[in-house]
Write a protein that holds these residues in place. Sequence first.
Motif, short mmCIF file in Angstrom:
data_model
loop_
_atom_site.label_atom_id
_atom_site.label_comp_id
_atom_site.label_asym_id
_atom_site.label_seq_id
_atom_site.Cartn_x
_atom_site.Cartn_y
_atom_site.Cartn_z
N ILE A 19 0.91 -1.13 -0.17
CA ILE A 19 0.01 0.11 0.19
C ILE A 19 0.93 1.50 0.03
CG2 ILE A 19 -1.62 1.28 1.22
CD1 ILE A 19 -2.66 -1.53 2.61
N ILE A 20 0.79 2.03 -0.85
CA ILE A 20 1.64 3.17 -1.27
C ILE A 20 1.00 4.47 -0.57
CG2 ILE A 20 2.69 4.87 -2.86
CD1 ILE A 20 3.78 1.82 -2.77
N LYS A 21 -0.31 4.48 -0.85
CA LYS A 21 -0.96 5.65 0.04
C LYS A 21 -2.46 5.43 -0.07
CE LYS A 21 -0.60 8.86 -3.80
NZ LYS A 21 -0.28 10.36 -4.27
N GLN A 362 5.57 -8.10 14.12
CA GLN A 362 5.60 -7.55 12.57
C GLN A 362 4.44 -6.45 12.62
OE1 GLN A 362 5.55 -10.86 9.72
NE2 GLN A 362 7.15 -11.78 10.75
N GLU A 363 4.17 -5.91 13.92
CA GLU A 363 3.08 -4.63 13.70
C GLU A 363 3.40 -3.87 12.72
OE1 GLU A 363 1.08 -1.78 16.97
OE2 GLU A 363 2.92 -3.00 17.65
N GLY A 364 2.30 -3.37 11.79
CA GLY A 364 2.29 -2.26 10.85
C GLY A 364 2.78 -2.85 9.40
N GLU A 365 3.57 -4.21 9.52
CA GLU A 365 3.86 -4.95 8.27
C GLU A 365 2.65 -5.40 7.65
OE1 GLU A 365 7.48 -7.42 8.71
OE2 GLU A 365 8.03 -6.13 10.24
N LYS A 370 -2.69 0.75 5.82
CA LYS A 370 -2.07 2.15 5.80
C LYS A 370 -1.13 2.17 5.01
CE LYS A 370 -0.01 3.01 9.61
NZ LYS A 370 0.34 3.10 11.14
N ALA A 371 -0.38 3.08 4.50
CA ALA A 371 0.87 3.33 3.75
C ALA A 371 1.93 2.40 4.36
CB ALA A 371 1.29 4.62 3.62
N ASP A 376 -2.73 -6.49 1.95
CA ASP A 376 -3.60 -7.72 2.26
C ASP A 376 -5.02 -7.33 2.89
OD1 ASP A 376 -1.05 -8.92 1.99
OD2 ASP A 376 -0.76 -9.41 4.00
N PHE A 377 -5.93 -7.46 1.88
CA PHE A 377 -7.30 -6.69 2.70
C PHE A 377 -8.23 -7.34 1.96
CE2 PHE A 377 -5.38 -3.47 -0.09
CZ PHE A 377 -6.20 -3.40 -1.26
#
Length: 423
Positions: A19-21, A362-365, A370-371, A376-377
Amino acid sequence: MENDQVLADQAILVTDGTIIKIVPMSDATDFKVNPVIDGGGAYVYPGLAEFHSHIPVAQNGNTELQEEAMWLYLSNGVLRIRGMIGHASHLPLKARIDAGELDGPRLFLSGPSFSGSSVSSPEQAAQMVSDEKAAGYDHLKLHPGLEMDEFLAIAKTAKELGIPFGGHVSLAVGLKASLENGYKSIEHMDGYVEALMPDYSKVLEPEKAGPFTMLLVKEADMSKLPELVDLTLKTGAWMAPTLTLFDRYFGYKPAEDYRNAPEMKYMSAQQVQSWINAKTPYEERGTLTKENVQPYLDFRNELFMTMHEAGVPILMTSDSPQVFNVPGFSIHHEIELMSEAGMSNYEILKTGSVNPAKYFDQEGEWGVIKAGASADFVLVQENPLVDLNTLKVPVMVVMKGKVYDRNELDKQINKIEENHKRR
């Protein structure tokens, strides 16, 4: 997933699986990309987890059941899996998925389990830890039957090598020693049930205790629970409740009633029969009456919510494929039971997204939208904060940037149904 607020009319820019933005739709005209996918007003969330999975074993090089399980997870919006009974055939499965050669969720693998039958001495146990770390497994699974000296050797070596471990609580070890010596996760919550017994000797007698100490819950000394909760919080352990395993395997609904449950068409007739055969002896012995079962399930719900409300982190787990728990579909049964126990929709979503990422540091990975995070969604028709049933039929799944629409997901699971069609 940083809070329970819904951001309306957004566009997500994905490049090379990341995810870039994320920007309001009014600003999306700046995206110079192809293809552009219209979400059609769907809701986007990071997907679910099955963090207590028994990934099938490849038999004589035949990976068909493994690949089927991966599609069953994906088609249900389950994007991250923690394997809990390891086998050497799981390592190439993960490698193929990571390389993009095979479609599947993000996998975290345990090696072969440590138990009374696989461990023969502290020295052998320590070597087994080293071997599994060297082989590339992500964590260790402990089963019952370990002696204290064997357990301590496992814990010491695992901490030295930096590999997490957890699982069932061996009776000779006990919950307190398990937590104090580094258990990362307690599976099924039965270790807590045993620790609350005023007469521990009864736990050692299967006829008196019943499966998973079911027949003794009325004797539980709840005055012991606050100390156990405090110790759990102090040691940073996680909870893997697998509510649906107990509701189905050890519930009072007859085994035969599950034979024709809708999702059983994705399992072979032999597999379904083996699950019926596993439950039937408890029914024949008169163990699974409503009088025995309902207090047990109520007790587990109380324990689950007490731990959750105290701040013990929870993982989304259903123990699939295990008795009447079909990969992917069983997670939706788990979600229903978590909701019935009293957990909010938002907290349920956390157990399958941000919590698993935190568990493996791996929080945030991944597990967030989010950017900088992996793309993965899952897209669903309704707002899952209002209606959890919408999670059962994803409109679209995106895994590391690869898009699977509903037609593709249905095509794959229809093939699985055909593979196991009752002739």
